[in-house]
Scaffold this motif. Sequence first.
Motif, PDB file in Angstrom:
ATOM      1  N   ASP A  65       0.849  -1.193   0.000  1.00 40.37           N
ATOM      2  CA  ASP A  65       0.000   0.000   0.000  1.00 40.37           C
ATOM      3  C   ASP A  65       0.882   1.239   0.000  1.00 40.37           C
ATOM      4  O   ASP A  65       1.444   1.614   1.025  1.00 40.37           O
ATOM      5  N   ALA A  66       1.015   1.883  -1.155  1.00 44.84           N
ATOM      6  CA  ALA A  66       1.925   3.022  -1.279  1.00 44.84           C
ATOM      7  C   ALA A  66       1.519   4.185  -0.384  1.00 44.84           C
ATOM      8  O   ALA A  66       2.366   4.951   0.077  1.00 44.84           O
ATOM      9  N   ALA A  67       0.226   4.336  -0.111  1.00 48.91           N
ATOM     10  CA  ALA A  67      -0.230   5.461   0.698  1.00 48.91           C
ATOM     11  C   ALA A  67       0.377   5.427   2.098  1.00 48.91           C
ATOM     12  O   ALA A  67       0.604   6.470   2.707  1.00 48.91           O
ATOM     13  N   ALA A  68       0.650   4.232   2.601  1.00 50.36           N
ATOM     14  CA  ALA A  68       1.230   4.110   3.942  1.00 50.36           C
ATOM     15  C   ALA A  68       2.693   4.525   3.980  1.00 50.36           C
ATOM     16  O   ALA A  68       3.268   4.669   5.057  1.00 50.36           O
ATOM     17  N   TRP A  69       3.296   4.726   2.797  1.00 44.60           N
ATOM     18  CA  TRP A  69       4.721   5.066   2.716  1.00 44.60           C
ATOM     19  C   TRP A  69       4.938   6.429   2.069  1.00 44.60           C
ATOM     20  O   TRP A  69       6.016   6.716   1.564  1.00 44.60           O
ATOM     21  N   GLU A  70       3.916   7.280   2.106  1.00 49.53           N
ATOM     22  CA  GLU A  70       3.998   8.544   1.370  1.00 49.53           C
ATOM     23  C   GLU A  70       5.124   9.458   1.849  1.00 49.53           C
ATOM     24  O   GLU A  70       5.605  10.287   1.081  1.00 49.53           O
ATOM     25  N   GLU A  71       5.532   9.322   3.104  1.00 48.78           N
ATOM     26  CA  GLU A  71       6.596  10.201   3.594  1.00 48.78           C
ATOM     27  C   GLU A  71       7.979   9.723   3.178  1.00 48.78           C
ATOM     28  O   GLU A  71       8.981  10.356   3.492  1.00 48.78           O
ATOM     29  N   PHE A  72       8.053   8.593   2.489  1.00 48.61           N
ATOM     30  CA  PHE A  72       9.327   8.067   2.018  1.00 48.61           C
ATOM     31  C   PHE A  72       9.404   8.133   0.503  1.00 48.61           C
ATOM     32  O   PHE A  72       8.406   8.005  -0.195  1.00 48.61           O
ATOM     33  N   GLY A  73      10.607   8.274  -0.018  1.00 48.80           N
ATOM     34  CA  GLY A  73      10.832   8.140  -1.445  1.00 48.80           C
ATOM     35  C   GLY A  73      11.339   6.738  -1.734  1.00 48.80           C
ATOM     36  O   GLY A  73      11.634   5.960  -0.832  1.00 48.80           O
ATOM     37  N   GLY A  74      11.428   6.412  -3.017  1.00 49.67           N
ATOM     38  CA  GLY A  74      12.038   5.146  -3.402  1.00 49.67           C
ATOM     39  C   GLY A  74      11.171   3.924  -3.234  1.00 49.67           C
ATOM     40  O   GLY A  74      11.702   2.813  -3.120  1.00 49.67           O
ATOM     41  N   VAL A  75       9.834   4.087  -3.203  1.00 48.26           N
ATOM     42  CA  VAL A  75       8.949   2.925  -3.110  1.00 48.26           C
ATOM     43  C   VAL A  75       7.899   2.991  -4.216  1.00 48.26           C
ATOM     44  O   VAL A  75       7.552   4.062  -4.702  1.00 48.26           O
ATOM     45  N   THR A  76       7.408   1.815  -4.598  1.00 42.47           N
ATOM     46  CA  THR A  76       6.297   1.701  -5.540  1.00 42.47           C
ATOM     47  C   THR A  76       5.275   0.758  -4.932  1.00 42.47           C
ATOM     48  O   THR A  76       5.639  -0.302  -4.411  1.00 42.47           O
ATOM     49  N   GLY A  77       4.016   1.114  -4.994  1.00 45.67           N
ATOM     50  CA  GLY A  77       2.959   0.290  -4.414  1.00 45.67           C
ATOM     51  C   GLY A  77       2.356  -0.670  -5.426  1.00 45.67           C
ATOM     52  O   GLY A  77       2.142  -0.304  -6.586  1.00 45.67           O
ATOM     53  N   TYR A  78       2.091  -1.889  -4.990  1.00 44.70           N
ATOM     54  CA  TYR A  78       1.380  -2.832  -5.850  1.00 44.70           C
ATOM     55  C   TYR A  78       0.025  -2.256  -6.258  1.00 44.70           C
ATOM     56  O   TYR A  78      -0.459  -2.497  -7.362  1.00 44.70           O
ATOM     57  N   ASP A  79      -0.573  -1.494  -5.346  1.00 47.30           N
ATOM     58  CA  ASP A  79      -1.876  -0.897  -5.649  1.00 47.30           C
ATOM     59  C   ASP A  79      -1.778   0.097  -6.803  1.00 47.30           C
ATOM     60  O   ASP A  79      -2.658   0.159  -7.664  1.00 47.30           O
ATOM     61  N   ASP A  80      -0.681   0.863  -6.842  1.00 47.85           N
ATOM     62  CA  ASP A  80      -0.502   1.826  -7.933  1.00 47.85           C
ATOM     63  C   ASP A  80      -0.230   1.124  -9.264  1.00 47.85           C
ATOM     64  O   ASP A  80      -0.701   1.561 -10.324  1.00 47.85           O
ATOM     65  N   ILE A  81       0.566   0.035  -9.219  1.00 42.94           N
ATOM     66  CA  ILE A  81       0.837  -0.727 -10.443  1.00 42.94           C
ATOM     67  C   ILE A  81      -0.459  -1.312 -10.987  1.00 42.94           C
ATOM     68  O   ILE A  81      -0.740  -1.239 -12.192  1.00 42.94           O
ATOM     69  N   ARG A  82      -1.251  -1.895 -10.098  1.00 38.63           N
ATOM     70  CA  ARG A  82      -2.528  -2.496 -10.509  1.00 38.63           C
ATOM     71  C   ARG A  82      -3.420  -1.455 -11.184  1.00 38.63           C
ATOM     72  O   ARG A  82      -3.986  -1.707 -12.263  1.00 38.63           O
ATOM     73  N   LEU A  83      -3.552  -0.297 -10.552  1.00 39.35           N
ATOM     74  CA  LEU A  83      -4.409   0.748 -11.104  1.00 39.35           C
ATOM     75  C   LEU A  83      -3.892   1.223 -12.451  1.00 39.35           C
ATOM     76  O   LEU A  83      -4.684   1.449 -13.388  1.00 39.35           O
ATOM     77  N   ALA A  84      -2.586   1.363 -12.578  1.00 38.39           N
ATOM     78  CA  ALA A  84      -2.004   1.821 -13.840  1.00 38.39           C
ATOM     79  C   ALA A  84      -2.285   0.829 -14.966  1.00 38.39           C
ATOM     80  O   ALA A  84      -2.662   1.222 -16.080  1.00 38.39           O
ATOM     81  N   LEU A  86      -4.724  -1.421 -15.146  1.00 33.04           N
ATOM     82  CA  LEU A  86      -6.152  -1.437 -15.451  1.00 33.04           C
ATOM     83  C   LEU A  86      -6.558  -0.209 -16.268  1.00 33.04           C
ATOM     84  O   LEU A  86      -7.350  -0.317 -17.218  1.00 33.04           O
ATOM     85  N   LYS A  87      -6.018   0.953 -15.914  1.00 31.11           N
ATOM     86  CA  LYS A  87      -6.328   2.165 -16.674  1.00 31.11           C
ATOM     87  C   LYS A  87      -5.788   2.078 -18.095  1.00 31.11           C
ATOM     88  O   LYS A  87      -6.454   2.464 -19.063  1.00 31.11           O
ATOM     89  N   ALA A  88      -4.559   1.553 -18.227  1.00 31.04           N
ATOM     90  CA  ALA A  88      -3.939   1.459 -19.548  1.00 31.04           C
ATOM     91  C   ALA A  88      -4.689   0.483 -20.447  1.00 31.04           C
ATOM     92  O   ALA A  88      -4.780   0.687 -21.670  1.00 31.04           O
ATOM     93  N   LEU A  89      -5.239  -0.561 -19.863  1.00 32.31           N
ATOM     94  CA  LEU A  89      -6.018  -1.518 -20.651  1.00 32.31           C
ATOM     95  C   LEU A  89      -7.273  -0.873 -21.241  1.00 32.31           C
ATOM     96  O   LEU A  89      -7.739  -1.267 -22.314  1.00 32.31           O
ATOM     97  N   GLU A  90      -7.805   0.127 -20.547  1.00 26.90           N
ATOM     98  CA  GLU A  90      -9.012   0.816 -21.005  1.00 26.90           C
ATOM     99  C   GLU A  90      -8.709   2.055 -21.844  1.00 26.90           C
ATOM    100  O   GLU A  90      -9.604   2.616 -22.471  1.00 26.90           O
ATOM    101  N   ASP A  91      -7.448   2.471 -21.875  1.00 23.06           N
ATOM    102  CA  ASP A  91      -7.037   3.705 -22.550  1.00 23.06           C
ATOM    103  C   ASP A  91      -6.954   3.464 -24.065  1.00 23.06           C
ATOM    104  O   ASP A  91      -6.170   2.635 -24.535  1.00 23.06           O
ATOM    105  N   ARG A  92      -7.746   4.192 -24.829  1.00 21.42           N
ATOM    106  CA  ARG A  92      -7.775   4.004 -26.282  1.00 21.42           C
ATOM    107  C   ARG A  92      -6.489   4.437 -26.958  1.00 21.42           C
ATOM    108  O   ARG A  92      -6.223   4.056 -28.101  1.00 21.42           O
ATOM    109  N   ARG A  93      -5.691   5.244 -26.274  1.00 21.56           N
ATOM    110  CA  ARG A  93      -4.404   5.668 -26.847  1.00 21.56           C
ATOM    111  C   ARG A  93      -3.362   4.564 -26.770  1.00 21.56           C
ATOM    112  O   ARG A  93      -2.327   4.617 -27.435  1.00 21.56           O
ATOM    113  N   VAL A  94      -3.616   3.570 -25.925  1.00 24.97           N
ATOM    114  CA  VAL A  94      -2.613   2.567 -25.579  1.00 24.97           C
ATOM    115  C   VAL A  94      -2.832   1.278 -26.357  1.00 24.97           C
ATOM    116  O   VAL A  94      -3.895   0.669 -26.294  1.00 24.97           O
TER     117      VAL A  94
END
Length: 283
Positions: A65-84, A86-94
């Motif tokens: 959960d990236a939101a729990a680590w917002e005060e730190f740099g250098g992390v990526t959340g599985y939740d953010d990857i998942r959302l990205a 899913l959005k890209a799959l629906e994006d007509r530009r992609v």
Amino acid sequence: MTVDASELALRRLSGSPLALCRAHGDAALSRVTAQQGQARQRQPGAYEVVDGVAVVSVSGLLVHDAAAWEEFGGVTGYDDIRLAVLKALEDRRVAAIVLYVNSPGGEVSGMLDLSRMIASMRGIKPIWGICADQAYSAAYCVISACDVITVPDTGGVGSVGILWSVVDCSRQMDKLGIRHHWIHDGDKKAVVTRAETDGVTPEVLERMAQDARRMGLRFREVVSANRGIPIEQVEAQQAEYYMGEDGIAAGLADAVMAPDEALCFLMTALQAQAFGAPAGGGA
């Protein structure tokens, strides 16, 4: 006693099972704790579209959960990857999606679900895993779900295994004259946590080893299914990591390509409507 956020971060990680390549993970942990208060502004589900390719960054330490680590740099959340994704799959530009990876791994929590989700999306749009340098452990688990995986000659993939540490502070507590009394309901409650102050017993280590083996098996099963290789082949690797051509020989990658070369190859393939693995690939 005041505990700063970086110490809390380390405690969280040391008390949780990790899918982290230890040989490369210490530097990532140091960067995370050093960047307290310097985190970038989060953009959940963000990706960049380049000539019809959505480029999703998978970098640094991977967390549930990236939101729990917002005060730190250098992390990526599985939740953010998942959302990205899913959005890209629906994006007509992609027309295709790239997971652009440079990570030694991270938390176990969330990684298997994300990998399975990406694998279930195969066939909708091409999904490539481009290793910029490191794609180890949890990071490899995520990109193992991709249609094609590329690795640079000096980069690496693999480390399919679990780490879990418990800190025995009991001797230090004794020296300080501190006794920590645990009030609990149920004999098995907080067994691992109590080991920090009451001492690590063989029973505690065996319990953790059993859990680690169980999680490791799930990890290997996912990689085996995603890559279409026998689970015995993944088991035999014993969580080794592989650089360049060795990653192809191990069945964990499809081609040795520099990151920019791989991205350009995919763009050219899109223009030609050819989505196969690069020539010489192992899949």
